[in-house]
Design a protein around this motif. Structure first.
Motif, PDB file in Angstrom:
ATOM      1  N   GLY A  33      13.210 -41.233 -10.185  1.00 10.35           N
ATOM      2  CA  GLY A  33      14.328 -42.153 -10.041  1.00 10.35           C
ATOM      3  C   GLY A  33      15.348 -41.707  -9.018  1.00 10.35           C
ATOM      4  O   GLY A  33      15.495 -40.521  -8.733  1.00 10.35           O
ATOM      5  N   ALA A  34      16.015 -42.690  -8.472  1.00  8.27           N
ATOM      6  CA  ALA A  34      17.160 -42.489  -7.577  1.00  8.27           C
ATOM      7  C   ALA A  34      17.895 -43.824  -7.573  1.00  8.27           C
ATOM      8  O   ALA A  34      17.792 -44.601  -6.633  1.00  8.27           O
ATOM      9  CB  ALA A  34      16.707 -42.088  -6.186  1.00  8.27           C
ATOM     10  N   TYR A  35      18.604 -44.082  -8.663  1.00  9.02           N
ATOM     11  CA  TYR A  35      19.266 -45.373  -8.823  1.00  9.02           C
ATOM     12  C   TYR A  35      20.713 -45.273  -8.342  1.00  9.02           C
ATOM     13  O   TYR A  35      21.526 -44.584  -8.948  1.00  9.02           O
ATOM     14  CB  TYR A  35      19.235 -45.818 -10.285  1.00  9.02           C
ATOM     15  N   PRO A  36      21.057 -45.979  -7.253  1.00  7.11           N
ATOM     16  CA  PRO A  36      22.444 -45.954  -6.773  1.00  7.11           C
ATOM     17  C   PRO A  36      23.314 -46.885  -7.614  1.00  7.11           C
ATOM     18  O   PRO A  36      23.007 -48.068  -7.765  1.00  7.11           O
ATOM     19  CB  PRO A  36      22.329 -46.448  -5.327  1.00  7.11           C
ATOM     20  N   VAL A  37      24.375 -46.355  -8.160  1.00 10.65           N
ATOM     21  CA  VAL A  37      25.290 -47.132  -8.996  1.00 10.65           C
ATOM     22  C   VAL A  37      26.235 -47.902  -8.072  1.00 10.65           C
ATOM     23  O   VAL A  37      26.985 -47.305  -7.298  1.00 10.65           O
ATOM     24  CB  VAL A  37      26.080 -46.223  -9.954  1.00 10.65           C
ATOM     25  N   GLN A  38      26.172 -49.223  -8.175  1.00 16.30           N
ATOM     26  CA  GLN A  38      26.953 -50.100  -7.307  1.00 16.30           C
ATOM     27  C   GLN A  38      28.189 -50.633  -8.040  1.00 16.30           C
ATOM     28  O   GLN A  38      28.082 -51.063  -9.190  1.00 16.30           O
ATOM     29  CB  GLN A  38      26.095 -51.283  -6.850  1.00 16.30           C
ATOM     30  N   ARG A  39      29.311 -50.604  -7.377  1.00 15.22           N
ATOM     31  CA  ARG A  39      30.569 -51.099  -7.945  1.00 15.22           C
ATOM     32  C   ARG A  39      30.422 -52.529  -8.483  1.00 15.22           C
ATOM     33  O   ARG A  39      30.858 -52.836  -9.585  1.00 15.22           O
ATOM     34  CB  ARG A  39      31.655 -51.023  -6.884  1.00 15.22           C
ATOM     35  N   GLU A  40      29.794 -53.396  -7.712  1.00 12.81           N
ATOM     36  CA  GLU A  40      29.642 -54.791  -8.117  1.00 12.81           C
ATOM     37  C   GLU A  40      28.826 -54.904  -9.413  1.00 12.81           C
ATOM     38  O   GLU A  40      29.127 -55.727 -10.268  1.00 12.81           O
ATOM     39  CB  GLU A  40      28.967 -55.607  -6.999  1.00 12.81           C
ATOM     40  N   GLU A  41      27.777 -54.092  -9.534  1.00 12.73           N
ATOM     41  CA  GLU A  41      26.963 -54.099 -10.758  1.00 12.73           C
ATOM     42  C   GLU A  41      27.764 -53.612 -11.960  1.00 12.73           C
ATOM     43  O   GLU A  41      27.614 -54.130 -13.056  1.00 12.73           O
ATOM     44  CB  GLU A  41      25.730 -53.214 -10.597  1.00 12.73           C
ATOM     45  N   VAL A  42      28.588 -52.575 -11.751  1.00 15.21           N
ATOM     46  CA  VAL A  42      29.412 -52.028 -12.836  1.00 15.21           C
ATOM     47  C   VAL A  42      30.325 -53.121 -13.384  1.00 15.21           C
ATOM     48  O   VAL A  42      30.404 -53.349 -14.595  1.00 15.21           O
ATOM     49  CB  VAL A  42      30.229 -50.805 -12.348  1.00 15.21           C
ATOM     50  N   ILE A  43      31.005 -53.823 -12.489  1.00 13.57           N
ATOM     51  CA  ILE A  43      31.943 -54.864 -12.907  1.00 13.57           C
ATOM     52  C   ILE A  43      31.198 -56.054 -13.503  1.00 13.57           C
ATOM     53  O   ILE A  43      31.614 -56.603 -14.537  1.00 13.57           O
ATOM     54  CB  ILE A  43      32.837 -55.279 -11.718  1.00 13.57           C
ATOM     55  N   ASP A  44      30.096 -56.460 -12.894  1.00 17.08           N
ATOM     56  CA  ASP A  44      29.318 -57.597 -13.402  1.00 17.08           C
ATOM     57  C   ASP A  44      28.790 -57.317 -14.801  1.00 17.08           C
ATOM     58  O   ASP A  44      28.937 -58.147 -15.707  1.00 17.08           O
ATOM     59  CB  ASP A  44      28.168 -57.919 -12.440  1.00 17.08           C
ATOM     60  N   PHE A  45      28.188 -56.144 -15.001  1.00 13.26           N
ATOM     61  CA  PHE A  45      27.670 -55.799 -16.331  1.00 13.26           C
ATOM     62  C   PHE A  45      28.805 -55.780 -17.348  1.00 13.26           C
ATOM     63  O   PHE A  45      28.696 -56.365 -18.428  1.00 13.26           O
ATOM     64  CB  PHE A  45      26.959 -54.445 -16.305  1.00 13.26           C
TER      65      PHE A  45
END
Length: 150
Positions: free
Chosen positions: A16-28
């Protein structure tokens, strides 16, 4: 395809190498965990725990599930499902910009007498950020088909 028999106790896989995206954090968070420190920079900055916008622990679990399925599907792993999660711990915040990876260790295996066509494999999952810091741990039980039953 990997079967129950292919998993050795003590085996460790890293992936794995999952980049944590700001937009995903807020959307989730807006959909599933709308606490201020997951949604708003100022509220997160005021938090004595996070200090800045942080991903929900449940979002972290979801990112891990994505890495697991990507790894297992690429590797020909076939799963019949799972029975649950034990000892889930969020040990450090996960922030936008982090890159997550997983270490999976086979802890134990068993074949139930009532269902000899499948086996249960217990894993310890350790989730790390790009600095090697542990951000989450959990134990999971996966159901695998037995080669002899196929």
């Amino acid at each position: 395809m990997r079967y129950f028999e292919d998993f050795e106790i003590g085996r460790v896989d890293r992936f794995g190498a999952y980049p944590v995206q700001r937009e995903e954090v807020i959307d989730f968070a807006s959909k599933f965990d709308p606490q201020p420190f997951h949604l708003d920079d100022d509220a997160a900055a005021a938090s004595p725990i996070f200090g800045r916008l942080a991903a929900s622990g449940w979002h972290t679990c979801s990112m891990v599930m994505r890495m697991l399925t990507d790894e297992w599907m690429e590797d020909g792993h076939f799963s019949l499902g799972g029975t649950g999660v034990d000892e889930l711990r969020w040990t450090r915040p996960v922030y936008p910009g982090d890159v997550l990876s997983v270490e999976s260790e086979v802890l134990s295996k068993s074949v139930p007498r009532s269902r000899p066509s499948m086996g249960f494999i217990n894993f310890r999952l350790t989730v790390l950020n790009q600095d090697g810091d542990i951000v989450m741990t959990m134990k999971v039980t996966n159901i695998q088909p037995l080669r002899a039953a196929v």
